[in-house]
Design an enzyme around this catalytic site. Structure first.
Site, PDB file in Angstrom:
ATOM      1  N   SER A 572      31.655  39.850  43.475  1.00 54.39           N
ATOM      2  CA  SER A 572      32.558  39.576  42.414  1.00 54.39           C
ATOM      3  C   SER A 572      31.817  39.753  40.945  1.00 54.39           C
ATOM      4  O   SER A 572      31.154  40.702  40.905  1.00 54.39           O
ATOM      5  CB  SER A 572      33.017  38.285  42.716  1.00 54.39           C
ATOM      6  OG  SER A 572      34.483  38.151  41.929  1.00 54.39           O
ATOM      7  N   ASP A 653      41.511  43.814  48.688  1.00 58.43           N
ATOM      8  CA  ASP A 653      41.000  43.188  47.429  1.00 58.43           C
ATOM      9  C   ASP A 653      41.750  43.506  46.332  1.00 58.43           C
ATOM     10  O   ASP A 653      41.456  44.619  45.772  1.00 58.43           O
ATOM     11  CB  ASP A 653      39.577  43.608  47.146  1.00 58.43           C
ATOM     12  CG  ASP A 653      38.880  42.315  45.959  1.00 58.43           C
ATOM     13  OD1 ASP A 653      39.665  42.097  45.246  1.00 58.43           O
ATOM     14  OD2 ASP A 653      37.660  42.600  45.738  1.00 58.43           O
ATOM     15  N   HIS A 685      39.149  40.169  49.111  1.00 55.79           N
ATOM     16  CA  HIS A 685      37.924  39.494  48.059  1.00 55.79           C
ATOM     17  C   HIS A 685      36.998  38.885  48.908  1.00 55.79           C
ATOM     18  O   HIS A 685      35.767  39.157  48.463  1.00 55.79           O
ATOM     19  CB  HIS A 685      38.598  38.863  46.977  1.00 55.79           C
ATOM     20  CG  HIS A 685      37.663  38.838  45.829  1.00 55.79           C
ATOM     21  ND1 HIS A 685      37.195  40.066  45.237  1.00 55.79           N
ATOM     22  CD2 HIS A 685      36.997  37.842  45.128  1.00 55.79           C
ATOM     23  CE1 HIS A 685      36.416  39.634  44.036  1.00 55.79           C
ATOM     24  NE2 HIS A 685      36.337  38.464  44.056  1.00 55.79           N
TER      25      HIS A 685
END
Ligand SMILES: *[C@@H]1O[C@H](CO)[C@@H](O)[C@H](O)[C@H]1NC(C)=O
Ligand SMILES: *[C@@H]1O[C@H](CO)[C@@H](O)[C@H](O)[C@H]1NC(C)=O
Length: 747
Positions: A572, A653, A685
Site C-alpha cells: 500500500s 483492489d 487490497h
C-alpha cells in the site's frame, strides 16, 4: 524390533534438535492455525465466548466453531459449543448463561437460543425466528426477562429487509452511476443500503423464546446507513440499558461519501416511532458510541477534521435523558493519543480506552467523574496489543483480547485498579491450535519467544526520534550474520505494532532467516498528532529520509545484520515507498524490492474511491495543485530504476487499482530489470484466502531467497527448504517479445 524402536526414538530426538535450530513457524502453519475472535464474558463473569475459524489445506475448506473458556481456572479451560457451518454469530443474551445465535441457510438467517451449560454444551438449542433475508451484527440487551435485539441487513427503498425472493431478477450486469463514490474497497456500491432492524424476544413456557410483535427498520425513510462499511460491525451501534433507545453511526448523508469522512452518532427510539437525530456536531468521522451502564450518558469518539481519516480521535460525552436534547462536552482534551475504542466502568465513573502508544495498543483508564480538563488517561498495560475489552460482571476487572508479534489472539483478565494481570488465558489458543500442551509464556505461541523481539529509537528527520521493531529468527545466534528484511508499513498513517497479523507477519518472515526491522517513520500513528500529521504533502520526503537514516543506523549499530544482503518490502503506502525508493539513490542498498499494491503514478490517484485521502495527503486537488502530486511521483524517476522487483497486485483492489502494478511491471520489463508480477483475480487490497496467501508466501519467500540466499520454505514440504504451495500458472514470453512462444509452466 528393538533396533527400530531405538532408531525411531533417535529420529524423534534428531527432529527435536533440528526444530530448535531451524524455523519454528512457516507460512502453512501460520495460515492453517485457528483464528480466534475476541472473547465476551457472560453476565456472571465465569465464561468467555469466542469463535475460531480454521482453514484446512487438506480439505480445502474453512471450519468455524464456537467455544466458551472458563475464566475461573488458571489459563482457562475450553469447551466447544458448536462447529455447525451455518452458525455465523453468537452472543450472550444477558440472561443467566443463555446464548443467542444466528444460523444462515438458503439466503435466510434464523435466530436461535441455547444455554451454554447444557450438556453437551450448546446442543439443546431452540429455534426462535426466521428473518426475511441474511442478517448480521446481532446485538442484544436484556430488559427484565425479555431480550431487545438489533441486527443489520440490506434494505429495499421502502425499508423492507432485502431478501433473494423479493428482489427483482436481473438479466444484465450493467450499472449506471450519476454521483461520486461508485465503488468502495472491493465492491461496487449497491442500491441496497445496510439498515438496522430492532426486535424483542421473550421467554414463553418450557425454556422457549418467541418474537414479540414485529421487527422495525429504525433507519427506514432516511438516507442513513449503518454499520459503516467495509469494516463496521456491531460496535457501530448500542442499545440503551432500558431497551428504549438505539444509538448508531452513519456517514452524513448530506455530504458526498467520496470527499467527506464525516459521520455522526444518531439516537432513535427502539421501536422506530420517530426519526433518528444526530447527537454530535458536524466535524469528522465518529466511532465507538456507548451508553453508560446507568443509561444517563453516551460516550463516543470523533475526529475534529472532516476529510482526514487519520485525524486524532477525541473523546466526547453527552447526557442522555431520552428527550433527544444533547449537550456534548469533550473530555481528556489534552491527551495526545488517538483511541480506537472506548467503554464504561460498571459504576459509570471511569472510561476504559484502547489507544496506540509507541507500537503497543495499550489499555487506559480515565476518571470521567472527577477529572478536570488537564487530567489525561493512564495506561494500565505496557506490552502487547489489546483489540477488545469487556467488564467482568460489574467488577473492576476486564476480559481483554490481545495479540503480539509472537502470538495470535489470546485472552487475559486485567485489574483496572492495580493494572495487574489476574489470569492469563492462553488455553483457547493452545487447545485449538493443538500445538502446545504446557502453559506458555503469555503472548507467545508455536515456539516463538519474546526474546526474539526488541525495539529501538534512532534520530530521524528534524530531530524526531524514530521508533522501530526488530524481529530475529528463533534460531538467532549473536555471532552470525542474517540478511536484513527492511519493512515499510502502509497507511501511511499506520504503524508496525506488537500485534499479530496473518498478512505481512514479521515473525514468520524472520523465521526464513532474516533479521526483520519494521520502521515507524514520519506519518506513523502512536507517537502523537504532530508526528502523524507531518507526512502531509511529504510522501517521498520526511518518511523517506527517516528510512534512509534508519538504514544507516542499522549499518553502524548491529554487527549481526547483513546489510549488504538487504531486501526492502512494503504494501500500500509501503508499496508506494518501494516504487519511490526504486528511483532514488537509496535503492543501491537493496538486492531486491518487493512492492505489494503500491502507488506507481500519483497522477492516477483519482481512480481511488475515498478521494478525501489523496486530497488531504497531497494538500489540495490535482487540478489546482498538480505540482504536489508530481513532486512525489515514483513515475517521475523510472529512468533511474535498476533494482530487481517483485510486483504484487490483485484485481479487486479498488483502493489502489491494479493499473499501478501493470504500469510498474511493464516499465521493469521494458528496461530489462529482473522482475516478476504476482496477481490474484479474486483478492482485494489484501490477500485473504488461505490458498492464495500460501502462494503469496511461496512467491515472496522464493523471490527473496534468490537474492539473500536464505529461506524459501512455506510448509508442507518433505525437506525444509522447498516451497510446496500450489504453484500459480507462470506465463513467460520470449525475452524479445518477437518469438511469441508462450511457456505455460505448472510445477
Ligand atoms: C449532565 O447531568 C448532570 C446531572 O445530572 C449535570 O451535573 C451535568 O452538568 C450535565 N452535563 C451536561 C453536559 O449536560
Ligand atoms: C537519476 O540519478 C541521477 C544521479 O543520482 C540524478 O542526478 C538524476 O536526477 C536522477 N534522475 C531522476 C529522473 O530521478
Amino acid at each position: 524390533m528393538k533396533l527400530i524402536s531405538i532408531l525411531s526414538s533417535l529420529s524423534v530426538l534428531i527432529s527435536h534438535v533440528s526444530a530448535a535450530t531451524g524455523p519454528v513457524l512457516n507460512a502453512k502453519e501460520l495460515l492453517g492455525s485457528p483464528r480466534l475472535s475476541s472473547a465476551t464474558p457472560d453476565p456472571a463473569g465465569k465464561l468467555g465466548l469466542f469463535s475460531a475459524s480454521t482453514y484446512s489445506f487438506e480439505k480445502h475448506e474453512s471450519q468455524k466453531s464456537f467455544h466458551v473458556v472458563d475464566l475461573t481456572v488458571a489459563n482457562g479451560k475450553v469447551t466447544k459449543l458448536w462447529d455447525d457451518k451455518a452458525i455465523t454469530e453468537a452472543v450472550w443474551l444477558g440472561l443467566d448463561d443463555w446464548l443467542g445465535f444466528l444460523k444462515t441457510k438458503d439466503s435466510k438467517s434464523e435466530f436461535w437460543v441455547a444455554k451454554a451449560s447444557q450438556t453437551p454444551a450448546g446442543t439443546d438449542a431452540r429455534y426462535v425466528h426466521t428473518f426475511a433475508g441474511v442478517v448480521s451484527n446481532l446485538k442484544v440487551r436484556a430488559v427484565g426477562p425479555s431480550i431487545h435485539f438489533v441486527v443489520s441487513a440490506p434494505a429495499l427503498k421502502d425499508g423492507a429487509m432485502y431478501s433473494d425472493d423479493g428482489a427483482p431478477k436481473k438479466h444484465s450486469s450493467g450499472r449506471v452511476y450519476t454521483s461520486l463514490f461508485v465503488r468502495h474497497w472491493d465492491e461496487w456500491i449497491s442500491e441496497y443500503k445496510s439498515n438496522l432492524f430492532s426486535g424483542i424476544i421473550a421467554p414463553t413456557t418450557n425454556n422457549e423464546f418467541e418474537l414479540v410483535g414485529s421487527l422495525h427498520n429504525i433507519l427506514a425513510g432516511t438516507e442513513l446507513e449503518s454499520p459503516i462499511g467495509p469494516f463496521g460491525g456491531a460496535g457501530d451501534f448500542d442499545i440503551s440499558p432500558d431497551g428504549r433507545h438505539v444509538i448508531f453511526l452513519s456517514k452524513d448523508p448530506e455530504q458526498n461519501l467520496a470527499q467527506n469522512t464525516a459521520s455522526y452518532v444518531y439516537a432513535v427510539p427502539f421501536d422506530g416511532s420517530s426519526k433518528p437525530k444526530a447527537i454530535n456536531p458536524k466535524y469528522g468521522a465518529s466511532s465507538s458510541p456507548r451508553f453508560s451502564p446507568d443509561g444517563g450518558k453516551v460516550v463516543y469518539l470523533q475526529m475534529k477534521e472532516n476529510g482526514y481519516e487519520a485525524d486524532k480521535n477525541s473523546v466526547f460525552v453527552t447526557n442522555f435523558t431520552g428527550n433527544y436534547e444533547f449537550v456534548v462536552s469533550e473530555v481528556a482534551s489534552h491527551w495526545d493519543r488517538s483511541p480506537g475504542a472506548v467503554s464504561w466502568s460498571a459504576n459509570n465513573n471511569y472510561l476504559y480506552l484502547i489507544a496506540e502508544d509507541h507500537g503497543r495498543e495499550k489499555v487506559w483508564t480515565f476518571p470521567i467523574v472527577s477529572a478536570t480538563s488537564s487530567v489525561k488517561p493512564t495506561p494500565i498495560t505496557d506490552k502487547f496489543s489489546a483489540s477488545e475489552l469487556y467488564v467482568i460482571a460489574d467488577s473492576e476487572v476486564l476480559l481483554v483480547s490481545a495479540s503480539s508479534i509472537t502470538s495470535p489472539t489470546f485472552f487475559y483478565l486485567l485489574s483496572t485498579t492495580t493494572g495487574k494481570v489476574e489470569q492469563n488465558l492462553m488455553s483457547p489458543l493452545m487447545t485449538l491450535s493443538g500445538v502446545e500442551t504446557a502453559p506458555l509464556e503469555p503472548g507467545t505461541w508455536h515456539g516463538l519467544s519474546r526474546s526474539q523481539i526488541s525495539d529501538f529509537y534512532y534520530p530521524g528527520v528534524d530531530g524526531w526520534k524514530v521508533h522501530a521493531w526488530m524481529i530475529k529468527p528463533s534460531f538467532f545466534q549473536e555471532d552470525k550474520k542474517y540478511p536484513l528484511l527492511f519493512l515499510i508499513h502502509g497507511g501511511p498513517q499506520g504503524s508496525w505494532a506488537d500485534a499479530w497479523s496473518y498478512r505481512w507477519n514479521p515473525a514468520v518472515m524472520a523465521e526464513q532467516g532474516y533479521v526483520v526491522v519494521a520502521f515507524n517513520p514520519t506519518g506513523s500513528t502512536g507517537y502523537g498528532k504532530e508526528f502523524t500529521d507531518r507526512i502531509q504533502d511529504e510522501w517521498g520526503g520526511r518518511p523517506y529520509n527517516d528510512l534512509v537514516m534508519g538504514f544507516e543506523y542499522l549499518e553502524k549499530n548491529f554487527e549481526f545484520i547483513d546489510t549488504k544482503n538487504a531486501i526492502a518490502a512494503g504494501a500500500s503506502y509501503g508499496g508506494y515507498m518501494i516504487n519511490w525508493i526504486a528511483g532514488q539513490p537509496f535503492a543501491e542498498k537493496f538486492k531486491t524490492l518487493v512492492c505489494h499494491d503500491g502507488i506507481f503514478n500519483t497522477l492516477n490517484m483519482y481512480a481511488t474511491e475515498e478521494l478525501w485521502f489523496i486530497d488531504h495527503d497531497f494538500k489540495g486537488q490535482i487540478f489546482d495543485h498538480r505540482h504536489h502530486f508530481e513532486r512525489w511521483n515514483p513515475l517521475g524517476h523510472v529512468k533511474n530504476w535498476t533494482t530487481p522487483m517483485l510486483v504484487i497486485h490483485s484485481s479487486k483492489d479498488y483502493r489502489i487499482p491494479i493499473s499501478e502494478a501493470l504500469a510498474a511491471f511493464n516499465i521493469l520489463q521494458i528496461k530489462g530489470i529482473k522482475s516478476k508480477l504476482l496477481t490474484f483475480p479474486d483478492e482485494n487490497h489484501w490477500v485473504l484466502k488461505p490458498e492464495n496467501s500460501l502462494v503469496w508466501h511461496r512467491e515472496v519467500f522464493g523471490w527473496m531467497k534468490e537474492f539473500s540466499g536464505v529461506g524459501g520454505f512455506v510448509g508442507g514440504e518433505a525437506e525444509k527448504g522447498e516451497a510446496s504451495a500450489e504453484a500459480p500458472g507462470i506465463v513467460s514470453h520470449g525475452g524479445d517479445g518477437r518469438k511469441a512462444q508462450d511457456v505455460l509452466r505448472d510445477d
